[in-house]
Design a protein around this motif. Structure first.
Motif, PDB file in Angstrom:
ATOM      1  N   TRP A 137       0.416   4.201   6.244  1.00 39.26           N
ATOM      2  CA  TRP A 137      -0.720   3.432   6.722  1.00 39.26           C
ATOM      3  C   TRP A 137      -0.626   2.043   6.093  1.00 39.26           C
ATOM      4  O   TRP A 137       0.296   1.777   5.323  1.00 39.26           O
ATOM      5  CB  TRP A 137      -2.063   4.100   6.353  1.00 39.26           C
ATOM      6  N   THR A 177       3.815  -0.490  -0.247  1.00 37.01           N
ATOM      7  CA  THR A 177       4.242  -0.105   1.100  1.00 37.01           C
ATOM      8  C   THR A 177       3.093  -0.214   2.109  1.00 37.01           C
ATOM      9  O   THR A 177       3.336  -0.392   3.302  1.00 37.01           O
ATOM     10  CB  THR A 177       4.715   1.371   1.040  1.00 37.01           C
ATOM     11  N   LYS A 178       1.860  -0.114   1.638  1.00 39.30           N
ATOM     12  CA  LYS A 178       0.711  -0.019   2.531  1.00 39.30           C
ATOM     13  C   LYS A 178       0.179  -1.416   2.871  1.00 39.30           C
ATOM     14  O   LYS A 178       0.890  -2.206   3.457  1.00 39.30           O
ATOM     15  CB  LYS A 178      -0.338   0.898   1.897  1.00 39.30           C
ATOM     16  N   THR A 209      -4.463   1.959  -4.238  1.00 40.31           N
ATOM     17  CA  THR A 209      -3.825   1.530  -2.991  1.00 40.31           C
ATOM     18  C   THR A 209      -4.830   1.303  -1.860  1.00 40.31           C
ATOM     19  O   THR A 209      -4.719   0.336  -1.106  1.00 40.31           O
ATOM     20  CB  THR A 209      -2.766   2.573  -2.558  1.00 40.31           C
ATOM     21  N   GLU A 219      -7.815   8.863  -7.896  1.00 36.08           N
ATOM     22  CA  GLU A 219      -7.956   7.813  -6.891  1.00 36.08           C
ATOM     23  C   GLU A 219      -9.433   7.691  -6.576  1.00 36.08           C
ATOM     24  O   GLU A 219     -10.148   8.682  -6.612  1.00 36.08           O
ATOM     25  CB  GLU A 219      -7.186   8.183  -5.607  1.00 36.08           C
ATOM     26  N   MET A 247       9.126  -0.912   1.589  1.00 40.76           N
ATOM     27  CA  MET A 247       8.591   0.071   0.641  1.00 40.76           C
ATOM     28  C   MET A 247       8.685  -0.486  -0.774  1.00 40.76           C
ATOM     29  O   MET A 247       9.715  -1.037  -1.164  1.00 40.76           O
ATOM     30  CB  MET A 247       9.388   1.381   0.705  1.00 40.76           C
ATOM     31  N   ALA A 248       7.596  -0.319  -1.535  1.00 43.20           N
ATOM     32  CA  ALA A 248       7.598  -0.768  -2.932  1.00 43.20           C
ATOM     33  C   ALA A 248       6.351  -0.243  -3.628  1.00 43.20           C
ATOM     34  O   ALA A 248       5.414   0.236  -2.981  1.00 43.20           O
ATOM     35  CB  ALA A 248       7.617  -2.292  -3.004  1.00 43.20           C
ATOM     36  N   SER A 287       9.471   1.809  -4.830  1.00 44.93           N
ATOM     37  CA  SER A 287       8.492   2.543  -4.016  1.00 44.93           C
ATOM     38  C   SER A 287       7.265   2.825  -4.877  1.00 44.93           C
ATOM     39  O   SER A 287       7.322   2.689  -6.109  1.00 44.93           O
ATOM     40  CB  SER A 287       9.075   3.866  -3.495  1.00 44.93           C
ATOM     41  N   GLY A 288       6.197   3.242  -4.218  1.00 47.78           N
ATOM     42  CA  GLY A 288       5.007   3.644  -4.962  1.00 47.78           C
ATOM     43  C   GLY A 288       5.309   4.840  -5.851  1.00 47.78           C
ATOM     44  O   GLY A 288       4.887   4.890  -7.011  1.00 47.78           O
ATOM     45  N   MET A 289       6.061   5.802  -5.313  1.00 55.99           N
ATOM     46  CA  MET A 289       6.415   6.985  -6.111  1.00 55.99           C
ATOM     47  C   MET A 289       7.243   6.608  -7.330  1.00 55.99           C
ATOM     48  O   MET A 289       7.113   7.227  -8.397  1.00 55.99           O
ATOM     49  CB  MET A 289       7.185   8.001  -5.249  1.00 55.99           C
ATOM     50  N   TYR A 342      -2.349  11.591  -4.675  1.00 52.17           N
ATOM     51  CA  TYR A 342      -1.268  11.573  -3.686  1.00 52.17           C
ATOM     52  C   TYR A 342      -0.364  12.814  -3.850  1.00 52.17           C
ATOM     53  O   TYR A 342       0.116  13.093  -4.959  1.00 52.17           O
ATOM     54  CB  TYR A 342      -0.481  10.280  -3.890  1.00 52.17           C
ATOM     55  N   ASP A 354      -4.939   5.175  -8.873  1.00 54.47           N
ATOM     56  CA  ASP A 354      -4.139   4.688  -7.759  1.00 54.47           C
ATOM     57  C   ASP A 354      -5.093   3.888  -6.877  1.00 54.47           C
ATOM     58  O   ASP A 354      -6.002   4.446  -6.262  1.00 54.47           O
ATOM     59  CB  ASP A 354      -3.548   5.895  -7.022  1.00 54.47           C
ATOM     60  N   ILE A 360       4.875   5.436  -9.932  1.00 55.65           N
ATOM     61  CA  ILE A 360       4.106   6.564 -10.475  1.00 55.65           C
ATOM     62  C   ILE A 360       4.963   7.397 -11.434  1.00 55.65           C
ATOM     63  O   ILE A 360       4.572   7.677 -12.565  1.00 55.65           O
ATOM     64  CB  ILE A 360       3.571   7.459  -9.328  1.00 55.65           C
ATOM     65  N   SER A 408       0.818   1.514  -4.130  1.00 51.21           N
ATOM     66  CA  SER A 408       1.922   1.625  -3.191  1.00 51.21           C
ATOM     67  C   SER A 408       1.862   0.333  -2.378  1.00 51.21           C
ATOM     68  O   SER A 408       0.966   0.146  -1.546  1.00 51.21           O
ATOM     69  CB  SER A 408       1.756   2.840  -2.277  1.00 51.21           C
TER      70      SER A 408
HETATM   71  C1  LIG Z   1       1.948   6.049   0.063  1.00 46.73           C
HETATM   72  C2  LIG Z   1       1.199   6.287  -1.168  1.00 46.73           C
HETATM   73  C3  LIG Z   1       1.840   6.444  -2.398  1.00 46.73           C
HETATM   74  C4  LIG Z   1       3.344   6.471  -2.530  1.00 46.73           C
HETATM   75  O1  LIG Z   1       3.899   5.246  -2.236  1.00 46.73           O
HETATM   76  P1  LIG Z   1       5.381   5.106  -1.604  1.00 46.73           P
HETATM   77  O2  LIG Z   1       5.558   3.645  -1.508  1.00 46.73           O
HETATM   78  O3  LIG Z   1       5.335   5.818  -0.277  1.00 46.73           O
HETATM   79  O4  LIG Z   1       6.324   5.772  -2.532  1.00 46.73           O
HETATM   80  C5  LIG Z   1       1.063   6.603  -3.525  1.00 46.73           C
HETATM   81  N1  LIG Z   1      -0.285   6.631  -3.454  1.00 46.73           N
HETATM   82  C6  LIG Z   1      -0.932   6.495  -2.295  1.00 46.73           C
HETATM   83  C7  LIG Z   1      -2.410   6.516  -2.286  1.00 46.73           C
HETATM   84  C8  LIG Z   1      -0.215   6.325  -1.103  1.00 46.73           C
HETATM   85  O5  LIG Z   1      -0.872   6.212   0.039  1.00 46.73           O
END
Ligand SMILES: *Cc1c(COP(=O)(O)O)cnc(C)c1O
Length: 386
Positions: free
Chosen positions: A335, A204-205, A182, A151, A214-215, A83-85, A109, A180, A88, A202
């Motif tokens: 998103w 995931t977006k 993203t 960010e 999710m990644a 996941s993004g988290m 975030y 970040d 991080i 992230s």
């Molecule tokens: C969603 C998001 C994250 C976290 O990512 P996950 O994949 O949900 O763990 C980190 N930074 C930003 C800007 C995000 O939008």
């Protein structure tokens, strides 16, 4: 976007002679890799970043994704996580130690901010500061500032910062910088080419792009990423599955095409909302002031489609009435997928917290998906009228 990026996305680091000539790479769904001898096994274990031994170290499917992400960001190496988290927290866990200070700029975030608050029990300090221009960061530095984490555009307010300036300020005090990226994706902003040390995504977006995976990833110099792999990844173990990596390789293939549509859609929506009598302000680089536009021109190759509006009538009743009246936009977090989404910030009782983060009560985040923009404009207008 340069031609090179399109080529990286479609072909870089793939070799179909490894998978029967198939145009797509295989999902190498395995936990471990057998070796011919004891010596070979121990050699593989000694260098898990480049050798296959155990899938918590390196997996061939995930490695294709890592190589593409590193190349797109012009970084030396990337590591992907579940996941993004995970990306991080593994990074922060690796680079920080007791006594270090982290400077967060203009909100990062939310869960990442909370993680750093939690890290105070290990003796790591943090401050979240608000600046108009990057130069103001200087006055918030402490003797023990180890990391500047931000960010651009910032979460919620969508404020842009000058990356060259931040890198310069950090170098002067021997601190690391982490962005970040993203929102922009590697196609629209390349922070490493402006001397930022670490880039977080992230996946995931937009890179997943279909709201089904999710990644996360961290990209930077070999030396730093190696450390993050050894400690944050290996010991914390937030490993991506080869299946997820494969979905991300697939999502990446259409990223450039999707972003072109998102960009066209968001411009059309913003043009229509610009002077709406019920909206106090809109936060997106496309409608920002001249100073912000100068930064945009210097660093970005395009717009993506997440922004926020601030409603003039900011009572909880009005804000939730607007959100609940939307019919096409779905009420959800996240998103970057195909579908338009709405996410208000005011829950009726979090005024204190919002104030501390400089978030107006009437702020509502909108994400413009791949639907017809006229449909989306109609939907927002009818919800504002209700
Ligand atoms: C969603 C998001 C994250 C976290 O990512 P996950 O994949 O949900 O763990 C980190 N930074 C930003 C800007 C995000 O939008």
């Amino acid at each position: 976007m340069s031609k090179k990026d399109s080529d990286i996305i479609q072909h870089y680091s793939e070799d179909n002679s490894n998978y029967y000539g198939a145009v797509n790479p295989s999902i190498v769904q395995t936990t471990c890799f057998a070796k011919k001898s004891t010596v070979e096994l121990f050699e593989a274990l000694a260098n898990e970043r480049t050798t296959y031994a155990y899938s918590r170290g390196t997996n061939p499917t995930s490695l294709i994704l890592e190589k593409k992400l590193a190349a797109l960001e012009r970084g030396e190496h990337a590591k992907v996580f579940s996941s993004g988290m995970a990306a991080i927290t593994a990074t922060l866990f690796t680079i920080l130690k007791a006594g270090d200070h982290v400077l967060l700029v203009n909100n990062v975030y939310g869960p990442a901010t909370n993680y750093l608050k939690y890290m105070s029990k290990y003796g790591i300090e943090m401050d979240n500061v608000f600046v108009e221009e990057a130069g103001e960061i200087k006055k918030h530095l402490k003797k023990n500032t180890k990391l500047i984490y931000f960010e651009s555009p910032s979460t919620h307010q969508m404020h842009l910062l000058d990356l060259d300036e931040i890198a310069k300020i950090a170098k002067e005090v021997n601190a690391l910088t982490m962005i970040d990226n993203t929102w922009a994706t590697p196609l629209f902003q390349k922070p490493i080419t402006h001397n930022i040390d670490l880039v977080i995504h992230s996946l995931t977006k937009y890179i997943g792009g279909h709201s089904d995976v999710m990644a996360g990833a961290v990209i930077g110099k070999f030396e730093l990423i190696d450390k993050i792999i050894e400690f944050g990844h290996q010991y914390q173990g937030a490993v991506i599955s080869p299946n997820q990596s494969w979905l991300l390789i697939r999502g990446l293939r259409s990223l450039e095409a999707r972003l072109n549509v998102h960009q066209k859609n968001v411009e059309q929506v913003l043009n229509n909302l610009k002077n709406h009598p019920k909206i106090a302000s809109i936060n997106h680089p496309y409608v920002a002031n001249e100073k912000q536009k100068v930064i945009f021109k210097k660093y970005f190759e395009g717009y993506t489609s997440l922004f926020s509006i601030v409603l003039k009538d900011d009572s909880f009743e009005s804000v939730s009435k607007f959100v609940d009246s939307l019919k096409v936009f779905q009420i959800a977090v996240s998103w970057g997928g195909f579908e338009s989404l709405v996410f208000p910030q005011f829950n009726g009782k979090n005024q204190e917290g919002l104030k501390m983060s400089h978030i107006p009560q009437g702020l509502v985040r909108l994400y413009i998906g791949l639907e017809n923009p006229d449909t989306l404009i109609e939907d927002i207008n009818q919800a504002l009228d209700s």
